[in-house]
Write a protein that holds these residues in place. Sequence first.
Motif, mmCIF file in Angstrom:
data_model
loop_
_atom_site.group_PDB
_atom_site.id
_atom_site.type_symbol
_atom_site.label_atom_id
_atom_site.label_comp_id
_atom_site.label_asym_id
_atom_site.label_seq_id
_atom_site.Cartn_x
_atom_site.Cartn_y
_atom_site.Cartn_z
ATOM 1 N N GLY A 224 0.974 -1.290 -0.023
ATOM 2 C CA GLY A 224 0.181 -0.066 -0.037
ATOM 3 C C GLY A 224 0.893 1.318 -0.003
ATOM 4 O O GLY A 224 0.627 2.157 -0.656
ATOM 5 N N THR B 214 -5.314 -0.555 -7.851
ATOM 6 C CA THR B 214 -5.425 -1.132 -6.531
ATOM 7 C C THR B 214 -5.412 -2.720 -6.612
ATOM 8 O O THR B 214 -5.898 -3.457 -5.789
ATOM 9 N N THR C 121 -6.804 -2.789 2.091
ATOM 10 C CA THR C 121 -5.797 -1.769 1.655
ATOM 11 C C THR C 121 -5.968 -1.221 0.449
ATOM 12 O O THR C 121 -5.721 -0.026 0.115
#
Length: 229
Positions: free
Chosen positions: A149, A173, A180
Amino acid sequence: MNDILNLTGVTKGYNHGKPNEVQVLRGIDLTIGAGEVVALVAPSGAGKSTLLHIAGLLDTPDNGTVSIAGEDVTGLPDRRRTAIRRADVGFVYQFHHLLPEFTALENIVLPQLANGVPQREAETRAKDLLARVGVADRASHRPSALSGGQQQRVAFCRALANGPRLLLADEPTGNLDTVTSDQVFDALMELVRATGMSALIATHNLELAARMDRTVRLDAGLVTPAVPA
């Protein structure tokens, strides 16, 4: 609302004239306004990376036009395209692609130096960006000493280092766990909203897509408005 990105009739194929010719984009029309954050949802292999590369001037379309901030950039010389890309476009990928031999701070400073920003000014901006995403205390750490992250937050800062008008993100992501992912996406959105930039963010996560201004779908080589579930 002024348009930051405008794609009109964009097509792209590979292996032209060969038996395995593939037409990836079949006539893309897409407009993103100033300050607008758009989610791009697409099945695997639909051509989202190709679309993002064309939008970000890393690739050229076979047909159609690409305009950034009202300027038709389709047929510009490579040097001019590079200058526009460096100044006006930021990229974030699924993997952070940070330079392993440099610290988090240095990874954000380097693209600014390449753009002619003085060292002290570049360091000040890098520190401010790191503080905004909550990793100011990791400025002196190399990527290998950061969590997934944290690495991606630094990658966001690097993408925004030169103050681009347009952010292009490809599954930013996708490599992170759910918790996270949510935290990192929040950090990205806070940066984007604070700077007022426009963004086109490719994601498989429909919950993240729903938090953006609107969602479009890329399928069969065309972009269409996403139909709510």
